[in-house]
Write a protein that holds these residues in place. Sequence first.
Motif, PDB file in Angstrom:
ATOM      1  N   ARG B 338       0.831  -1.197   0.000  1.00  0.00           N
ATOM      2  CA  ARG B 338       0.000   0.000   0.000  1.00  0.00           C
ATOM      3  C   ARG B 338       0.865   1.246   0.000  1.00  0.00           C
ATOM      4  N   VAL B 339       0.376   2.248  -0.667  1.00  0.00           N
ATOM      5  CA  VAL B 339       1.026   3.548  -0.595  1.00  0.00           C
ATOM      6  C   VAL B 339       0.752   4.082   0.804  1.00  0.00           C
ATOM      7  N   ALA B 340       1.767   4.623   1.434  1.00  0.00           N
ATOM      8  CA  ALA B 340       1.592   5.111   2.809  1.00  0.00           C
ATOM      9  C   ALA B 340       0.413   6.082   2.884  1.00  0.00           C
ATOM     10  N   ALA B 341      -0.423   5.883   3.875  1.00  0.00           N
ATOM     11  CA  ALA B 341      -1.594   6.748   4.016  1.00  0.00           C
ATOM     12  C   ALA B 341      -1.145   8.185   4.239  1.00  0.00           C
ATOM     13  N   VAL B 342      -1.903   9.115   3.704  1.00  0.00           N
ATOM     14  CA  VAL B 342      -1.574  10.521   3.847  1.00  0.00           C
ATOM     15  C   VAL B 342      -1.694  10.924   5.314  1.00  0.00           C
ATOM     16  N   VAL B 344      -2.660  13.061   7.535  1.00  0.00           N
ATOM     17  CA  VAL B 344      -3.508  14.168   7.976  1.00  0.00           C
ATOM     18  C   VAL B 344      -4.915  13.606   8.161  1.00  0.00           C
ATOM     19  N   PRO B 345      -5.648  14.042   9.183  1.00  0.00           N
ATOM     20  CA  PRO B 345      -7.006  13.521   9.345  1.00  0.00           C
ATOM     21  C   PRO B 345      -7.892  13.958   8.174  1.00  0.00           C
ATOM     22  N   VAL B 346      -8.642  13.011   7.626  1.00  0.00           N
ATOM     23  CA  VAL B 346      -9.555  13.328   6.525  1.00  0.00           C
ATOM     24  C   VAL B 346     -10.968  13.431   7.106  1.00  0.00           C
ATOM     25  N   PRO B 347     -11.543  14.639   7.107  1.00  0.00           N
ATOM     26  CA  PRO B 347     -12.871  14.773   7.702  1.00  0.00           C
ATOM     27  C   PRO B 347     -13.902  13.888   7.001  1.00  0.00           C
ATOM     28  N   LEU B 348     -14.826  13.342   7.777  1.00  0.00           N
ATOM     29  CA  LEU B 348     -15.863  12.480   7.219  1.00  0.00           C
ATOM     30  C   LEU B 348     -16.799  13.304   6.332  1.00  0.00           C
ATOM     31  N   ARG B 349     -17.434  12.616   5.396  1.00  0.00           N
ATOM     32  CA  ARG B 349     -18.407  13.292   4.544  1.00  0.00           C
ATOM     33  C   ARG B 349     -19.697  12.474   4.579  1.00  0.00           C
ATOM     34  N   PRO B 350     -20.479  12.627   5.645  1.00  0.00           N
ATOM     35  CA  PRO B 350     -21.725  11.863   5.735  1.00  0.00           C
ATOM     36  C   PRO B 350     -22.757  12.400   4.739  1.00  0.00           C
ATOM     37  N   ARG B 562     -18.333  27.373   6.018  1.00  0.00           N
ATOM     38  CA  ARG B 562     -17.704  28.283   6.971  1.00  0.00           C
ATOM     39  C   ARG B 562     -16.262  28.455   6.518  1.00  0.00           C
ATOM     40  N   GLN B 564     -12.501  28.764   6.422  1.00  0.00           N
ATOM     41  CA  GLN B 564     -11.483  28.371   7.391  1.00  0.00           C
ATOM     42  C   GLN B 564     -10.548  29.544   7.687  1.00  0.00           C
TER      43      GLN B 564
END
Lengths: 192, 641
Positions: B338-342, B344-350, B562, B564
């Motif tokens: 696997r390519v190393a995960a990025v 940074v937290p990836v905000p959820l998109r519900p 909003r 940032q």
Amino acid sequence: MTMTNILLCGVGGQGTLLASNILAETAMLAGFDVKKSEVHGMAQRGGSVVSHVRFGSVVHSPLIRKGECDLLLSFEELETLRWSVFLRPNGLVLMNAQRIMPMTVSGGEGIYPDTISERLTKLPARVHAVDALGKARELGNSKCVNVVLLGLMAKQLPVLPRTIWEEVLESRIPAKLLELNKKAFEAGWGLA
Amino acid sequence: MQKKKKISTSSARAVLSGNAAIARGAWEAGVRFASAYPGTPSTEILEYLGTYPEVDAQWAVNEKTAMETVIGAAYAGARSLVAQKHVGLNVAADPFFTVAYTGINGGLVIITADDPGMHSSQNEQDNRFYARMAKVPLLEPSTSQEAYEMTIAAIELSEKFDAPVLLRTTTRISHSEGIVSMGERREGPAREFIRNLAKYCVLPHNARKLHVKLEERMKELEVYSNDCPWNRIEKGDGKIGIIASGISYTHSRELFPKASFLKLGFTNPFPRDLVKRFAASVKNIIVIEENDPFIEEQVRALGIDCIGKDRIPVCGELDPDILHESLREFIPQAFPTRVAAVDVPVPLRPPVLCPGCPHRGVFFLLRKLDLLVTGDIGCYTLGAFPPHNAIHTTVCMGASITNALGIGKAMKEKIHGRLAAVIGESTFLHSGITGLIDTVYNQGRHLTFVLDNSITAMTGHQPNPATGITLKGKPTKKIDLTALCRAAGVDHVVDADPFDLQGLEAAIKGALAKAEPTVIITRRPCYLLKDYKPEKSPIQLDRAKCVKCGQCWKLGCPAIERSQADGKTVINATLCVECGLCAKVCRPGAITSISVKSGDAGSLNAEANTMKGPGKNINSEKQAQLKKTDHNTNSKKEPTK
């Protein structure tokens, strides 16, 4: 046995489903076995959406494994980040440089990372970000962004002849929108 | 409503979803009648069937009426199909168990589309157990091609064995696509209803005999199960023997290229002799199936030891990565790199209510008034998510009204005047009306919202009795929801426009003040309906006036962001559909809308009353008027849908 694994990701409503349908049909007409998988229903309401498309001589599972995605076609920056874990080393990322804030960010629960392109370039992957939405607007309809992106991807897939792509576009897209979408495909092809 | 692309009847091969393949197979098998209530992941089966002129396909009010109707059609000799999602079969379980006793006349295939992983469902029950409990033959396709072939086979088996046949898909079968080689339609034999009390009338006296017959039929079916094309041994090196069905088979074939396989497609009655034969030919047996150990338990009951749910998760959907993890000691090949995960937290998109959604204003007020709200199943279930947080229970279709009745009974004056149920018009007609009658009969006193958006929206825009249009797109009698609620005994039934927040708030307060059951029907079509062209209210944002009060964010609109950088509001012009609701809640007047004036509730109400259905249902004169208005006010911005 050569297998091509393509992941299309974006936000519900961006037209990823039509794009993956066209890709799958093109692969079939080019003589490959093909499978495609996605989830409909609740996730489509502005949620994160993903389609798996796999083609080769024989395809069993419709799902791409993490680490086996050859090409990630992303309709939105944050979604690129989310689904990049599927990429294989040196996989290709084609990304529409568009940002759609998830509700979690507007609600203050999360932060939209502001340096997505930079972070992606650190991956052992080839990343190509384009303003497909801008191209679609230039053509007069932001909805054809999905076909701009298809054109962009098509150029990277020499195993699928361009004549077949065009044949499928003609059969799938309503007559009154065909000319626009042909231009969108051409524009995407030219972006690569 | 959206018309599904018709499946080509000429080309011999096409890329089809499992659902489209089932529809194609049913059509080729001579199916003449089909019914269903929409439910993900089963919905498209009826939509596709509706495109064939030879098939009388219809949307039912609920799964039970659908099942009973197709049973009637099958008794009368028509080859028939009924489809539902897994929890839909719970609703239809009563007639389902009995048709197993009576058998059929015309072939009957019953589709259950299960949802491992709960992509769009409230549970992940494994409906294969229904087949065993009701003693009905069960088919489990692994691919679109098999979904097509098994549907044809189901009709043949149904007539051969005089039994309804259950065909079980999962989300990954129904919504995955693969190449299907198709054939031609063959009409079934011309049959009619033949009076036969002993067969079709399950009085205890008859049912006792029918049960004996059912047990005999199951023995005959087990002979078939052991020697049918759907259950086959695929020889490998014999060190590992995999027993798998459904989508799990396709994942397993990739992970175990050298293993021997027992590929099961007909799993009830269970092919015991075949399993014993297979077990004798391999060293280690692994049973790979999603959710419950339906196959594994039957393998173990034969005294055969196997690996299964001791390692493979019961919860959730399976995929090749999960299986590799669970069974790694049996898999020689390494995990893909696997390519190393990025980092940074990836905000959820519900999922969220769409821009322009008529439910948004309702949830804004429910949150503002801080009511206890029982919810139901539909798009509006999203009202439970932030920022609305305005739904506090969701159980099943129709449960909102009766949950509220129960809460009211338990808490009495502690909750009186602060309790509401929220249900869409399609779900109300499905199974909410019985709860409303119960509420009146038992003197409940909560407020029930019927959110009438003229369509069954969450599943992709299917018409229903309140739409006044059939599955085939023909006009039909449209139900009068107000009269229905009044007939149930509710005296206080009022209409409201969910875009008129002042009027709606007053209506809510008025209803809550009453010591009796009340109903508010909010009327506005789903914004995504192609023929719905509401008046646009172009928005202007003066960011200098924005004080970051957050009122507009409470609407939960995807087009309201909003920043940032400065924390102030930004309107995403690509997503905004100019419904104007945010201008109505903006306190400092930063968001304004040119067509929004205070006190325009009256005109909005009048407009809403003409829009109870998709465009086809609006009479032509009014439609022309609406279009005129639309052209006058429409801006150049186009919504992204």
